[in-house]
Design an enzyme around this catalytic site. Structure first.
Site, PDB file in Angstrom:
ATOM      1  N   PRO A  83     -40.391  37.737  12.800  1.00 29.89           N
ATOM      2  CA  PRO A  83     -39.514  38.070  12.252  1.00 29.89           C
ATOM      3  C   PRO A  83     -38.534  37.244  12.708  1.00 29.89           C
ATOM      4  O   PRO A  83     -37.855  36.515  13.654  1.00 29.89           O
ATOM      5  CB  PRO A  83     -39.119  39.255  12.966  1.00 29.89           C
ATOM      6  CG  PRO A  83     -39.679  40.095  13.948  1.00 29.89           C
ATOM      7  CD  PRO A  83     -41.566  38.911  14.759  1.00 29.89           C
TER       8      PRO A  83
ATOM      9  N   ARG B 164     -27.722  29.641   1.044  1.00 33.63           N
ATOM     10  CA  ARG B 164     -28.229  30.623   0.832  1.00 33.63           C
ATOM     11  C   ARG B 164     -27.246  31.352  -1.088  1.00 33.63           C
ATOM     12  O   ARG B 164     -28.488  30.978  -1.673  1.00 33.63           O
ATOM     13  CB  ARG B 164     -28.293  32.356   1.298  1.00 33.63           C
ATOM     14  CG  ARG B 164     -29.140  31.905   3.005  1.00 33.63           C
ATOM     15  CD  ARG B 164     -29.159  33.146   3.759  1.00 33.63           C
ATOM     16  NE  ARG B 164     -30.051  33.728   2.866  1.00 33.63           N
ATOM     17  CZ  ARG B 164     -30.422  35.077   2.377  1.00 33.63           C
ATOM     18  NH1 ARG B 164     -28.927  35.360   2.255  1.00 33.63           N
ATOM     19  NH2 ARG B 164     -31.188  35.321   1.911  1.00 33.63           N
TER      20      ARG B 164
ATOM     21  N   CYS C  96     -18.269  19.926  -3.758  1.00 34.25           N
ATOM     22  CA  CYS C  96     -18.554  19.090  -5.666  1.00 34.25           C
ATOM     23  C   CYS C  96     -19.355  19.471  -6.551  1.00 34.25           C
ATOM     24  O   CYS C  96     -20.405  18.585  -6.208  1.00 34.25           O
ATOM     25  CB  CYS C  96     -18.237  18.144  -5.396  1.00 34.25           C
ATOM     26  SG  CYS C  96     -15.877  17.586  -4.590  1.00 34.25           S
TER      27      CYS C  96
HETATM   28  N1  LLP Z   1     -43.516  33.566   9.745  1.00 33.65           N
HETATM   29  C1  LLP Z   1     -43.990  32.559   8.333  1.00 33.65           C
HETATM   30  C2  LLP Z   1     -45.062  32.176   8.459  1.00 33.65           C
HETATM   31  C3  LLP Z   1     -42.981  32.238   7.896  1.00 33.65           C
HETATM   32  O1  LLP Z   1     -42.941  31.571   6.549  1.00 33.65           O
HETATM   33  C4  LLP Z   1     -41.458  32.896   7.599  1.00 33.65           C
HETATM   34  C5  LLP Z   1     -40.409  32.761   7.029  1.00 33.65           C
HETATM   35  C6  LLP Z   1     -40.642  34.167   8.559  1.00 33.65           C
HETATM   36  C7  LLP Z   1     -41.941  34.770   9.648  1.00 33.65           C
HETATM   37  C8  LLP Z   1     -40.321  34.372   9.276  1.00 33.65           C
HETATM   38  O2  LLP Z   1     -39.730  35.990   8.117  1.00 33.65           O
HETATM   39  P1  LLP Z   1     -37.909  36.063   7.875  1.00 33.65           P
HETATM   40  O3  LLP Z   1     -39.152  37.207   9.428  1.00 33.65           O
HETATM   41  O4  LLP Z   1     -37.246  35.676   8.356  1.00 33.65           O
HETATM   42  O5  LLP Z   1     -38.054  36.923   6.347  1.00 33.65           O
HETATM   43  N2  LLP Z   1     -34.052  30.477   3.697  1.00 33.65           N
HETATM   44  C9  LLP Z   1     -35.036  31.432   2.797  1.00 33.65           C
HETATM   45  C10 LLP Z   1     -36.242  33.221   4.180  1.00 33.65           C
HETATM   46  C11 LLP Z   1     -37.073  30.917   4.092  1.00 33.65           C
HETATM   47  C12 LLP Z   1     -38.385  32.173   5.007  1.00 33.65           C
HETATM   48  C13 LLP Z   1     -38.952  31.301   5.100  1.00 33.65           C
HETATM   49  N3  LLP Z   1     -40.004  31.966   5.656  1.00 33.65           N
HETATM   50  C14 LLP Z   1     -33.001  32.927   2.967  1.00 33.65           C
HETATM   51  O6  LLP Z   1     -32.752  31.915   2.961  1.00 33.65           O
HETATM   52  O7  LLP Z   1     -33.593  33.915   2.407  1.00 33.65           O
END
Ligand code: LLP
Length: 409
Positions: free
Chosen positions: A272, A310, A341
């Site tokens: 997470p 985001r 900009c």
């Molecule tokens: N494991 C893997 C293989 C991943 O690719 C990711 C996120 C995570 C874990 C963690 O995911 P989380 O628990 O944070 O949802 N920049 C985007 C989110 C991109 C997520 C990429 N991978 C945003 O700002 O919403």
């Protein structure tokens, strides 16, 4: 438990008034609540306490060293996707046996370091990556533990740009390739196939996609007949970004995982990011100008899309809260925007807001995950400071980039 909230018309973070911080530190800056961070970690651990998963914080969501150290102190491992993240996790003191490495493009340099450090699992995502690890492994006397990432063909029901589990995405291995690769790995003498991993996307708030993934996993585990030591279920647990958005129901998720594990001896790993750090930070910013253009009014902040990407990238919503709430209200067509900009440098539209004037401060909420880590120097704007708050104490955990450093690169 919420450690960032309004008390007597003042936005507070733990025991400190944010206005006090805004007057002390140069805006814009990120501001984290350590108690919130720990609270979230414990909430996850608690929900899954009967299976005691290995929780590997996803470093891509936030890689500040001081925060990683706080997470290490309470038992967190790390999910990394680059040599930089791996080195940061190790520097924070996280034990290699609590680190998993994912990503479709791991280079030889990255794989070598991960192998040398003897991390828990390298989750491979292609046959060519497997061949490279196998080649490197011949120089090591120990068997290298690896996992394989499955592309389960399940979409996360989330924003298109943060969904990773569909069959048209670049991540993981398709069902058939996965089965074939398992057979191949069994014959490789230097590798031991210890894990299966999945990650279907981020900010998933409904339980359905997770349910589907578990059922695909059951099917493929039965088919391959591998007794996986680890089942890495990835991250993706969604949080609430606005009052009408629900966070993932961990109790229900835990029930499903418990049931899934009944006939297995595997240890579950979670990766997470957002769930642990998303709501643990605000971005404090000053209103530079309020400008009228045609029939709209723009509230121009000193924070822009280079600081918080985001909204521009995913149309993401982040609540904006005045640091001091006034009884008098601002009414009309207002929009909070940044100074960059680009016309996509917008944060949110409002019709009614607490009265604010130029020079006042506001906070963008829930910016702990993918806030600072996605920030850039675009428009030659410095990388901003990060402040950590714990109880009544506050300190700088990343200094604002100096203009001297900025202009010399
Ligand atoms: N494991 C893997 C293989 C991943 O690719 C990711 C996120 C995570 C874990 C963690 O995911 P989380 O628990 O944070 O949802 N920049 C985007 C989110 C991109 C997520 C990429 N991978 C945003 O700002 O919403």
């Amino acid at each position: 438990m919420n450690y960032i909230k309004i008390r007597q018309n003042n936005l507070c973070i733990e025991n400190i008034s944010t206005l006090k911080l805004a007057k002390k530190y140069k805006t814009p800056f990120y501001c984290y609540s350590v108690s919130q961070l720990k609270n979230n970690y414990y909430a996850l651990a608690q929900a899954f306490q009967s299976i005691k998963p290995i929780i590997c914080f996803s470093v891509k969501s936030n890689s500040n060293l001081a925060l990683l150290k706080e997470l290490k102190k309470i038992g967190s491992g790390a999910d990394v996707v680059s040599i930089g993240e791996l080195l940061k996790a190790l520097k924070a003191g996280i034990k290699p046996k609590k680190i998993v490495f994912s990503g479709i493009g791991k280079t030889e340099e990255e794989l070598r370091l991960a192998i040398k450090k003897q991390i828990l699992l390298i989750n491979i995502e292609s046959e060519n990556e497997l061949n490279l690890i196998n080649k490197i492994s011949k120089k090591f006397y120990k068997k290298i533990p690896i996992g394989i990432r499955l592309n389960p063909n399940v979409t996360g029901k989330t924003h298109r740009k943060i969904s990773t589990g569909g069959k048209d995405e670049k991540f993981g291995l398709s069902y058939n390739d996965f089965v074939n690769l398992c057979k191949k790995i069994k014959k490789m003498r230097n590798l031991s196939l210890e894990g299966v991993s999945v990650h279907i996307g981020s900010q998933i708030t409904s339980i359905e996609p997770f349910k589907k993934v578990l059922s695909v996993l059951n099917k493929i585990i039965n088919k391959t007949k591998v007794n996986f030591k680890f089942i890495d279920l990835g991250g993706g647990m969604g949080i609430s970004y606005s009052p009408n958005e629900k966070q993932i129901n961990l109790k229900v998720y835990a029930k499903l995982v418990n049931k899934f594990l009944k006939d297995k001896k595997s240890k579950v790993i979670f990766e997470p990011g957002r769930f642990i750090i998303g709501n643990a930070a605000i971005l404090i910013s000053r209103i530079i100008y309020i400008k009228k253009n045609n029939n709209k009014k723009y509230i121009i902040l000193d924070a822009g899309m280079n600081n918080l990407m985001r909204p521009a990238l995913y149309n993401a919503h982040h609540e904006i809260i005045p640091l001091k709430i006034k009884n008098k209200k601002l009414k009309g067509n207002f929009e909070f925007v940044g100074p960059v900009c680009e016309s996509s440098d917008k944060f949110s539209k409002i019709q009614k807001f607490s009265q604010v004037v130029e020079g006042d401060f506001v906070a963008l909420a829930n910016v702990g995950a993918y806030g600072m880590s996605l920030s850039s120097n675009y428009n030659s704007r410095p990388i901003i400071a990060e402040i950590m708050v714990h109880g009544s104490k506050h300190k700088i955990i990343r200094k604002r980039q100096s203009l001297e450093n900025l202009v010399n690169n």
